[in-house]
Design a protein around this motif. Structure first.
Motif: not given
Lengths: 113, 109
Positions: A44-45, A35, A58
């Motif tokens: 945020q992935f 992340y 992501g």
């Protein structure tokens, strides 16, 4: 039992360089997640590895890449660093499957100058 | 497509209760809750699964309404140690784990 470890703790790079971040999961865990957490922002992935395979990524450009080794440790590579890549990069590990909790490492603070 | 959390921030006095909500426009099959204290990594609190199964800390209470695609985290008799940012998260498309934006909780003496 040792927790998730990450190295280095801090990393300072200049724009255009490449950065390599490392993660060792808890023994017995086969899944590793990466992340990005920019200062004061959420998680945020980036990437998910399980059993050596990339399961998903992501919404990040291809210059963010990684791999998982046979011992389930993982590496995140960021090429052509940009100023906005400055963030805390967190690695988490879990047992296989989507219904298990993630255990987070302390993170690597990447600063791009 | 990340989950939505409310409130964005809440300030409590020790001993007061709080509820943090997490909702999604898409079907939720599981909801994960984590707490992150300032300068530390997130720590697992609870997983709630479709069908009512839960896994987590005994002192944490949460609910999961599958029809409304919502989950709520209940913090009762809050302590100073409860301060931090609470994130809910879920798998999207079966493979992509997304966290909500977080709810900042401050517990004052």
């Amino acid at each position: 039992e040792a927790g998730v470890t990450q190295s280095p703790t801090h990393l300072i790079k200049t724009r255009g360089q490449q950065a390599t971040l490392r993660c060792s999961p808890i023994s017995g865990h086969t899944s590793v997640y990466w992340y990005q957490q920019a200062l004061g922002l959420g998680l945020q992935f980036l990437l998910w590895y399980d059993e050596g395979e990339e399961r998903n990524r992501g919404n990040f450009p291809p210059r963010f890449s990684g791999r998982q080794f046979p011992n389930y440790s993982s590496e995140l590579n960021v090429n052509a660093l940009e100023l906005e890549d400055s963030a805390l990069y967190l690695c988490a590990s879990s047992l296989a499957g989507r219904l298990n909790e993630q255990f987070f490492g302390p993170g690597t603070r990447l600063t791009v100058l | 497509q990340q989950p939505v959390q409310s409130p964005q921030a809440v300030i409590l006095r020790e001993g007061e209760d709080a509820v943090i909500n997490c909702s999604s426009s898409k079907a939720l099959y599981s909801v994960h809750w984590y707490r992150q204290k300032h300068g530390e990594a997130p720590v697992f609190l609870m997983i709630l699964l479709k069908g009512g199964e839960q896994k987590g800390h005994e002192k944490i209470s949460a609910s999961f309404n599958e029809k409304k695609q919502q989950s709520s985290l209940y913090l009762t008799a809050s302590q100073l140690s409860y301060s931090g940012t609470y994130f809910c998260g879920t798998f999207r498309g079966g493979q992509n784990f997304v966290f909500g934006p977080g709810t900042r909780l401050s517990v004052l003496p």
